[in-house]
Motif scaffolding. Structure first.
Motif, PDB file in Angstrom:
ATOM      1  N   ILE A  13      46.143 -14.389  64.850  1.00  0.00           N
ATOM      2  CA  ILE A  13      47.483 -13.825  64.634  1.00  0.00           C
ATOM      3  C   ILE A  13      48.541 -14.713  65.268  1.00  0.00           C
ATOM      4  N   LEU A  14      48.273 -15.167  66.493  1.00  0.00           N
ATOM      5  CA  LEU A  14      49.255 -15.990  67.208  1.00  0.00           C
ATOM      6  C   LEU A  14      49.475 -17.328  66.521  1.00  0.00           C
ATOM      7  N   VAL A  15      48.387 -18.028  66.195  1.00  0.00           N
ATOM      8  CA  VAL A  15      48.521 -19.343  65.564  1.00  0.00           C
ATOM      9  C   VAL A  15      49.180 -19.221  64.190  1.00  0.00           C
ATOM     10  N   GLY A  40      56.194 -16.127  72.623  1.00  0.00           N
ATOM     11  CA  GLY A  40      55.534 -15.802  73.880  1.00  0.00           C
ATOM     12  C   GLY A  40      56.106 -14.545  74.510  1.00  0.00           C
ATOM     13  N   LEU A  41      57.443 -14.402  74.473  1.00  0.00           N
ATOM     14  CA  LEU A  41      58.076 -13.194  75.008  1.00  0.00           C
ATOM     15  C   LEU A  41      57.656 -11.953  74.221  1.00  0.00           C
ATOM     16  N   GLY A 279      56.423 -18.634  77.533  1.00  0.00           N
ATOM     17  CA  GLY A 279      57.115 -17.385  77.250  1.00  0.00           C
ATOM     18  C   GLY A 279      56.257 -16.176  77.556  1.00  0.00           C
ATOM     19  N   LEU A 280      54.940 -16.305  77.364  1.00  0.00           N
ATOM     20  CA  LEU A 280      54.001 -15.209  77.580  1.00  0.00           C
ATOM     21  C   LEU A 280      53.973 -14.762  79.034  1.00  0.00           C
ATOM     22  N   GLU A 281      54.202 -15.696  79.942  1.00  0.00           N
ATOM     23  CA  GLU A 281      54.143 -15.385  81.372  1.00  0.00           C
ATOM     24  C   GLU A 281      55.463 -14.842  81.915  1.00  0.00           C
ATOM     25  N   THR A 282      56.452 -14.688  81.053  1.00  0.00           N
ATOM     26  CA  THR A 282      57.767 -14.163  81.453  1.00  0.00           C
ATOM     27  C   THR A 282      57.903 -12.719  80.996  1.00  0.00           C
TER      28      THR A 282
END
Length: 396
Positions: A13-15, A40-41, A279-282
């Motif tokens: 899904i992400l790719v 990522g957010l 972005g995922l880590e924010t």
């Protein structure tokens, strides 16, 4: 089995989403990096859907992305070229440090975080994102520009200063003796000097060893040695990106061209993962309360970083266009800034430091790839004005 299914589904899904976002960005002729950050957010903690099964994979993939970005950047230069530029650009490195660490130090002190936090936050605002800048230089076709070696020398100087800064700041945060940090500094300096020596003296041997008529074999050989050197660099507290960059510089001739072409698809995939992971880590819910501080700081350091690039490029002989491009391309902050802020928060400094750093870096990571595209219109407008003045002067 269930965990594997979740991982594959989330990764697919992400790719796939990144592919669609990249296509949208390409249609409008803009960089896909801000779209990757927003993805990522959206898929991280506090977003519309939190992906959990792939977090470990993305952490590793992000590291590989930075390593490959800097390796392919290193392929464009030789140790002699870069060392020659660094000899003439050392003053630019000092100016870069003073101009861009000072806003972070002042901000931390004004907010009452204390002197230790000021040392930490100065590092957050100082260091540019090598990963984002490498991607922008490649996307815009600026690798062969006259000002690019100056930009690279500033980036390498920043990474080397980080090799000195991180052992010191971790020692301060942990309350350890300065002698322990001094040992780490010595090892880091020796490692970097040794790597440059090997790259300049034995680069030809390395190129012959890696050379192969088979793209598959070349890919495996190159990936193996790049990852090993990057890992060894991290082991002695030097950025993995610096290690990969030096390996890239060591390669020459046909093997350099072949390696660049073979690794291009992998570089693009893992570079996208790097930006998404950032972005995922924010946590987006932590950003609104600190946005005024982050925006003010971003405006200030946009001015100081632009001034750094403009001055350094001018000092190396670039004209208006080159100075403009150098100033604009240096703006983004990224991976190092988040690492430094994370060290401070983990050590018990004011929690707001992490939120401000995240908002600040996200702003500049999003603006960074867009700002260099302003260079073309600005130069075109300036040329029109110059022509108009010349015509007016000729008529009189």
């Amino acid at each position: 089995m269930h965990g594997t299914v979740e991982l594959l589904l989330e990764l697919g899904i992400l790719v796939g989403a990144l592919g669609l976002l990249g296509a949208i960005a390409g249609k409008f002729g803009i960089s896909a990096i801000p779209f990757y950050l927003l993805a990522g957010l959206a898929f991280g903690h506090g977003g519309i859907y939190e992906m959990q099964a792939i977090t470990g994979f993305l952490d590793v993939g992000a590291e590989v992305g930075v390593v490959l970005l800097l390796f392919t950047l290193g392929l464009e230069y030789t140790p002699r070229e870069l060392l020659g530029t660094m000899k003439t650009s050392w003053l630019g490195a000092v100016v870069d440090l003073v101009l861009n660490a000072t806003p972070g130090v002042i901000c931390a002190l004004l907010l009452g975080w204390g002197p230790v936090a000021a040392v930490v936050f100065g590092g957050v605002t100082y260091v540019s994102s090598s990963g984002i800048i490498a991607k922008v230089l490649s996307d815009l076709g600026w690798l062969g520009n006259r000002e690019t070696p100056t930009v690279l020398s500033l980036l390498v100087a920043e990474d080397l200063i980080m090799a000195l800064y991180l052992p010191i700041v971790t020692t301060i945060l942990a309350g350890l003796a300065f002698a322990q940090a001094a040992v780490g500094l010595g090892v880091a300096l020796l490692a970097v000097a040794g790597a440059f020596l090997v790259a300049s003296r034995f680069g030809g041997l390395l190129s012959r060893f890696l050379s192969s008529a088979s793209d598959e074999i070349l890919l495996l050989k190159v990936m193996g040695i790049v990852l090993v050197v990057a890992g060894l660099a991290e082991q002695v507290h030097v950025s993995a990106a610096v290690g990969a960059f030096i390996v890239g510089m060591a390669l020459s001739g046909e093997v350099s061209r072949q390696a660049e072409e073979t690794l291009e698809p992998l570089k693009n995939l893992f570079a996208a993962i790097f930006f998404v992971n950032f972005g995922l880590e924010t946590d987006p819910t932590a950003l609104p309360p600190v946005l005024p501080i982050a925006i003010t700081l971003a405006v200030c350091t946009i001015a100081t970083k632009f001034a750094t690039g403009w001055w350094a490029a001018g000092r190396s002989g670039s004209m208006f266009t080159g100075k403009l491009r150098a100033g604009l391309v240096l703006l983004p902050r990224g991976e190092f800034s988040i690492v430094i802020a994370g060290l401070g928060v983990t050590a018990g400094l004011d929690p707001q430091l992490g939120s401000v750093a995240a908002a600040y870096v996200l702003i500049l990571a999003a603006l960074g790839p867009l700002a260099p595209r302003l260079a073309g219109p600005i130069v075109h407008k300036r040329r029109k004005k110059v022509r108009a003045r010349r015509l007016a002067a000729a008529e009189t």
